[in-house]
Write an enzyme that holds these catalytic residues in place. Sequence first.
Site, PDB file in Angstrom:
ATOM      1  N   THR A 196       0.801  -1.227   0.000  1.00  0.00           N
ATOM      2  CA  THR A 196       0.000   0.000   0.000  1.00  0.00           C
ATOM      3  C   THR A 196       0.834   1.277   0.000  1.00  0.00           C
ATOM      4  OG1 THR A 196      -0.072   0.007   2.420  1.00  0.00           O
ATOM      5  CG2 THR A 196      -1.858  -1.146   1.272  1.00  0.00           C
ATOM      6  N   LYS A 197       2.165   1.150   0.048  1.00  0.00           N
ATOM      7  CA  LYS A 197       2.996   2.330   0.249  1.00  0.00           C
ATOM      8  C   LYS A 197       3.259   3.086  -1.055  1.00  0.00           C
ATOM      9  CE  LYS A 197       3.375   1.831   4.665  1.00  0.00           C
ATOM     10  NZ  LYS A 197       2.429   0.729   4.891  1.00  0.00           N
TER      11      LYS A 197
END
Length: 395
Positions: A196-197
């Site tokens: 998700t980064k």
Amino acid sequence: MPKSAKQGVATYMSANEIRFSAPDIGRAEVEAAERALLSGWITTGEECKSLEAELAEYLGVEHVIAMSSCTAALEIAAAHLGLPEGSRIGVPTWTFVSTAIAPFHRGLRPVPLDIESDTFNLSPTALAAALEDGGLDAVIGVHFSGTPLSTEIHQLCADAGVPLIEDAAHALGAQDERGMIGGKGTAGCCFSFYATKNLTSAEGGALATDDPELAAFAQSFRLHGLSRDAWARYTPGAKTEGYDILGDGLKANLPDVLAAIARAQLVRFSDLQARRRELALQYREQLGSIEGLQIVPKELPEGGADHLMVVLLPEGEDRSLVQKQLSAESIGSSVHFRPLHTFNWFADNGLTSGPGGTPVADTYADRALSLPFHTMLSSSDVERVCSVLSRALTT
């Protein structure tokens, strides 16, 4: 054509679906992974070493040590402090559980501290009180949502002679008065490359520092504490004898396949960040008309990394109902975060909050909501999210 196929590779989202998070994977990442897979060496090797050098140059620091996760980087940074078992380490209560679990694995006792109401970063007031009341032996500061920590946090730790570890899982690319955030003057800066980064390799992380002793420690500790890794032992001409165990390390190295993906992401990272800033500005403009809604951080920081789009729902709104209405319209959402001190694990292990408690975190614990925010979003996606959220709050 699904909107997620904009680079000719990702096709996992339907035209109507707006996921909370989605990796921006293109042909460059696929080719990088293929390059590593066909190289004959797929675990930690040249790709990982190249990633470390490229990240160090990007961050403007002397050393970057790639890891399997940010959690591993945090644990290694905590281990390097060499503190006695039971030492107290202050952590913001508004963070992911790994911020506290990582030092706990090294025998330290996390002390959840309150947050600032405008940024949700560690509160200088709460930190000062904890330093004075029985003291802290170390601190982990989180750059929440990519918003840099207050300079006051750095100063308080420096004045007290207490080491500060930076949890920058949200903050690759963020800048403060030191320049690019990367462990300058602290006890290490820990990054995440989780799915998700802002920069992803599916899983992974890194520790950045200007301290050569910390770098050497991390280099060994990430692979069982050995003095030489497999690349140094197995490649032609390498010495197969004479290596040693330097400490009780972890298995936390980053494979070359994942490092290659991260390298491809880093090449276009500035473009990805620029798009995030565009989306952040659009969200703020369109959410500004919703009565009673607040955005975290309150003011968009010039040097922020724009990792999340967190809003505080108007008082009295039922967050679960709002999320259900978003889901009914095929819009994902999440919560960042459930405060640490509310988990049973903390009570079960006798861990208590700092002096004065956590009144700010308690006030907002049930109101925080994270909206979809990633570079696969279109401007019309943002418009739709804001429209559906507005309707959900008026029904």
